[in-house]
Design a protein around this motif. Structure first.
Motif, short mmCIF file in Angstrom:
data_model
loop_
_atom_site.label_atom_id
_atom_site.label_comp_id
_atom_site.label_asym_id
_atom_site.label_seq_id
_atom_site.Cartn_x
_atom_site.Cartn_y
_atom_site.Cartn_z
N UNK A 41 0.84 -1.20 0.00
CA UNK A 41 0.00 0.00 0.00
C UNK A 41 0.87 1.25 0.00
N UNK A 42 1.92 1.23 0.79
CA UNK A 42 2.82 2.37 0.87
C UNK A 42 3.56 2.64 -0.42
N UNK A 43 3.78 1.61 -1.20
CA UNK A 43 4.50 1.75 -2.47
C UNK A 43 3.58 1.86 -3.67
N UNK A 44 2.27 1.79 -3.45
CA UNK A 44 1.30 1.84 -4.55
C UNK A 44 1.42 3.17 -5.30
N UNK A 45 1.46 3.08 -6.62
CA UNK A 45 1.56 4.28 -7.45
C UNK A 45 0.28 4.54 -8.24
N UNK A 46 -0.71 3.71 -8.00
CA UNK A 46 -2.01 3.96 -8.64
C UNK A 46 -3.11 3.50 -7.69
N UNK A 79 -11.00 5.90 1.90
CA UNK A 79 -10.29 7.17 1.83
C UNK A 79 -9.46 7.30 0.56
N UNK A 80 -8.58 8.26 0.60
CA UNK A 80 -7.73 8.55 -0.54
C UNK A 80 -6.53 7.61 -0.57
N UNK A 81 -6.21 7.05 -1.72
CA UNK A 81 -5.02 6.20 -1.84
C UNK A 81 -3.77 6.97 -1.39
N UNK A 82 -2.95 6.29 -0.63
CA UNK A 82 -1.70 6.88 -0.15
C UNK A 82 -1.86 7.75 1.07
N UNK A 83 -3.03 7.76 1.69
CA UNK A 83 -3.28 8.61 2.86
C UNK A 83 -2.25 8.31 3.95
N UNK A 84 -1.40 9.29 4.29
CA UNK A 84 -0.35 9.03 5.28
C UNK A 84 -0.88 8.76 6.68
N UNK A 85 -2.03 9.31 7.02
CA UNK A 85 -2.61 9.07 8.35
C UNK A 85 -3.03 7.60 8.46
#
Length: 100
Positions: A41-46, A79-85
Motif C-alpha cells: 500500500x505504501x509503495x502503490x503508485x495507482x 479514503x484517498x489512496x496513499x493517505x499518510x494518516x
C-alpha cells in the motif's frame, strides 16, 4: 490505539487447538502478511494497486478476526489512496500486534 489480540488468539486457538508452537507460527505468518500488504500500500503508485493491497489486508484481517485491522483496511478503501494518516495507523497496529 491499543490493539486487542484476543479475537486473533481465539481464532488461532479454534484453528489449531492448544499447540503453542503452531499458534506462534500462525501469528508470525499473520504479522508478516499484514506487513507485506501495508508495504505494498505504501509503495502503490495507482489507485488500483492501493485498493488491491487494502482489500487483501482486509481479507487477511477478517480471516484472523483482527477487527481493528479490518476497520483500518476499510478506512483505507474508503479514503484517498496513499493517505499518510491511514498508513501510520496501519503500521502502528501491525507493530503493536507483533510486539504483543
Amino acid at each position: 490505539m491499543a490493539y486487542d489480540s484476543g479475537a486473533i488468539n481465539a481464532s488461532l486457538a479454534a484453528a489449531v487447538g492448544a499447540d503453542p508452537g503452531l499458534m506462534g507460527e500462525l501469528r508470525l505468518a499473520f504479522v508478516e502478511s499484514a506487513a507485506r500488504q501495508a508495504d505494498l500500500m505504501g509503495r502503490a503508485r495507482c489507485d488500483a494497486n492501493w485498493a488491491f493491497a487494502a482489500s487483501r489486508l482486509k481479507g487477511l484481517a477478517a480471516s484472523f478476526g483482527a477487527l481493528q485491522l479490518l476497520a483500518l483496511a476499510d478506512e483505507a478503501l474508503e479514503g484517498a489512496p496513499g493517505d499518510p494518516v491511514v498508513m501510520r495507523k496501519l503500521r502502528a497496529a501491525i507493530e503493536e500486534f507483533a510486539a504483543s
